[in-house]
Design a protein around this motif. Structure first.
Motif, PDB file in Angstrom:
ATOM      1  N   CYS A  68       6.853   1.661  -1.601  1.00 41.28           N
ATOM      2  CA  CYS A  68       8.152   1.706  -2.276  1.00 41.28           C
ATOM      3  C   CYS A  68       8.019   1.097  -3.661  1.00 41.28           C
ATOM      4  O   CYS A  68       8.378   1.706  -4.661  1.00 41.28           O
ATOM      5  CB  CYS A  68       9.188   0.949  -1.444  1.00 41.28           C
ATOM      6  N   ALA A  69       7.502  -0.115  -3.707  1.00 43.53           N
ATOM      7  CA  ALA A  69       7.278  -0.805  -4.983  1.00 43.53           C
ATOM      8  C   ALA A  69       5.970  -1.573  -4.878  1.00 43.53           C
ATOM      9  O   ALA A  69       5.850  -2.479  -4.044  1.00 43.53           O
ATOM     10  CB  ALA A  69       8.430  -1.751  -5.301  1.00 43.53           C
ATOM     11  N   LYS A 114      11.613  -0.592 -10.283  1.00 48.26           N
ATOM     12  CA  LYS A 114      12.613  -0.004  -9.395  1.00 48.26           C
ATOM     13  C   LYS A 114      13.981  -0.018 -10.065  1.00 48.26           C
ATOM     14  O   LYS A 114      14.389  -1.021 -10.645  1.00 48.26           O
ATOM     15  CB  LYS A 114      12.704  -0.799  -8.086  1.00 48.26           C
ATOM     16  N   GLY A 133      11.343  -5.025  -9.898  1.00 48.15           N
ATOM     17  CA  GLY A 133       9.937  -4.692  -9.723  1.00 48.15           C
ATOM     18  C   GLY A 133       9.063  -5.603 -10.560  1.00 48.15           C
ATOM     19  O   GLY A 133       9.498  -6.162 -11.571  1.00 48.15           O
ATOM     20  N   CYS A 421      10.946  -4.311  -1.659  1.00 46.66           N
ATOM     21  CA  CYS A 421      12.169  -3.571  -1.956  1.00 46.66           C
ATOM     22  C   CYS A 421      12.666  -2.831  -0.719  1.00 46.66           C
ATOM     23  O   CYS A 421      13.385  -3.380   0.087  1.00 46.66           O
ATOM     24  CB  CYS A 421      11.941  -2.614  -3.123  1.00 46.66           C
TER      25      CYS A 421
END
Length: 461
Positions: A68-69, A114, A133, A421
């Protein structure tokens, strides 16, 4: 290579950007990035574009997956190896079932930023900037940690370069050997509570590999794979600083990754993100949610792909399991009416997130699969090709999504909830999803009577 001249992107209107207090520090970071070598090369981007063109025509399937991150601390050889391992394992299963090449694209080496719904976050009466992020600030909830720091952009470059260097060594150096990758899947089937039909599929693949070896298929064909890097092109300073003019063609490319995508929050037709990516020659992704207006979608595909170029566009739908069957047909028909044939890819993660009673953000494996299943159903009804999936997953044994072969419950989330995240599928959940997908791909291939030998003369890993 030189940096292409572009208009002032901030003046156009740039959403989801950091708020830097020291402009001189920003200029210094951008100048340093502008002097660095490209992270990827234009020819590699063109190669991926050609493969995505095959996806769009139903001659290949796209697997786009990863964190995701990404975080600075997660850039270790073990984490990179594990992530690559699960994606290669999934690709083998999918390729055998679909009997078409699987285009492997990682959310890797650049996915450090993000978008956020709110600029600020409040805890126990203290309000600080939201975590955007590691490219922007730190997860630690302190004034120092949450300050937006432009020097972190240079660190993103450094860690992305290190990641790509290791990935290239892995995929070219024997780690991706098809026989080894299949042995990982065999271990999964033997050591987990999967159904017998998956054991049968695993055995079929093993026999096919043995047949290939006896036929004299070269070791190079079995050991080397093509793997590409992608991320959301969110931070404009970073993306513009790494844009370059290709010396072969004189055209501008984003050299921060092979494929760049525009997110649901930054796809404004008159916004800076669309303007920037419309000028770069990379393959481009567009995230599309259920709220998209038909007029906006038409304008987007026409601006980002004015020449109707094969492989240019990938439409990544993120609709939610409850909406996919109702919303997707109109989206597909809207794009078809423009005369374009993009690659259609399903993101079953972002529309299916919920909060548990014990305070964790999670996703349920059966719901994730339901959206993928609905995506396939719609394409079957319309006679179009369900070209791929876009997944947030990790090769580690985290406990972030409930359900799946391990039967993770909400109470299990606390054991190894490690994401910075959004919740990711773990290794076993990713492999289980691949076996589910394999069944659907095999069904669809059989129904349409597709013979890959009509289009491909050689194995393409």
């Amino acid at each position: 290579m030189t940096i292409p001249s572009l208009p002032d992107l901030h003046a156009i209107g740039a959403s989801q950007q950091p708020t830097y207090l020291d402009r001189a520090a920003v200029d210094a970071a951008v100048a340093e990035l502008g002097a660095r070598p490209p992270l990827v090369f234009a020819g590699e981007c063109d190669d991926l574009k050609a493969r995505i063109a095959d996806v769009a025509q139903g001659r290949a399937f796209l697997l786009q997956a990863g964190d995701c991150a990404e975080t600075f601390d997660s850039v270790t050889a073990v984490n990179i190896r594990n992530s690559l391992r699960v994606q290669l394992s999934m690709a083998v299963v999918l390729q055998y079932a679909a009997q078409v090449p699987v285009v492997k694209v990682g959310r890797i080496a650049g996915q450090y930023a993000k978008p956020r719904s709110n600029d600020d976050e409040t805890r126990e009466g203290v309000t600080l900037p939201s975590y955007r992020g590691d490219a922007v600030n730190r997860l630690a909830f302190t004034p120092e940690g949450r300050a937006h720091d432009p020097h972190r952009l240079v660190e993103v470059y450094n860690l992305s370069a290190a990641t790509l260097n290791l990935v290239r060594a892995f995929v070219q150096g024997g780690f991706a050997d098809l026989r080894t990758v299949h042995s990982w899947n065999s271990d999964f089937v033997r050591n987990s509570r999967v159904e017998a039909r998956y054991e049968a599929l695993s055995a079929e693949i093993e026999r096919a590999l043995a047949f290939m070896v006896t036929c004299g298929v070269s070791d190079d064909a079995l050991k080397v794979v093509h793997y590409y890097a992608s991320h959301e092109a969110l931070l404009l300073e970073y993306e513009h600083a790494l844009a370059r003019i290709d010396s072969r063609t004189g055209q501008p490319y984003g050299t921060s990754g092979h494929m760049l995508w525009i997110g649901e929050r930054t796809r404004q037709i008159d916004g800076a993100h669309v303007e920037l990516l419309s000028r770069l020659r990379n393959p481009i992704g567009i995230k599309v949610g259920p709220s998209v207006a038909a007029s906006d979608l038409r304008a987007l595909v026409e601006k980002l792909d004015p020449d109707n170029e094969p492989g240019r566009l990938t439409l990544i739908t993120r609709l939610g399991a409850k909406k996919v069957r109702d919303a997707l047909p109109a989206i597909i028909e809207t794009v078809q009416a423009t005369g374009r044939t993009p690659a259609w890819v399903c993101d079953p993660m972002h529309g299916n997130t919920f909060a548990t009673d014990n305070g964790y953000k999670t996703r349920a494996f059966p719901v994730i699969w339901d959206e993928v299943d609905g995506f396939f159903d719609v394409h079957r009804e319309l006679g179009t090709w369900p070209g791929g999936v876009h997944l947030e997953l990790t090769g580690n044994d985290v406990t972030e999504c409930v359900g799946g072969v391990g039967e993770l419950a909400e109470a299990d989330l606390a054991h190894r909830y490690e994401t910075a995240c959004d919740p990711r599928l773990n290794r076993n959940q990713g492999l289980e999803l691949a076996f589910y997908l394999a069944e659907r791909l095999n069904e669809d291939r059989t129904r349409r009577g597709y013979n890959p030998a009509q289009d491909f003369e050689a194995i393409d890993l």
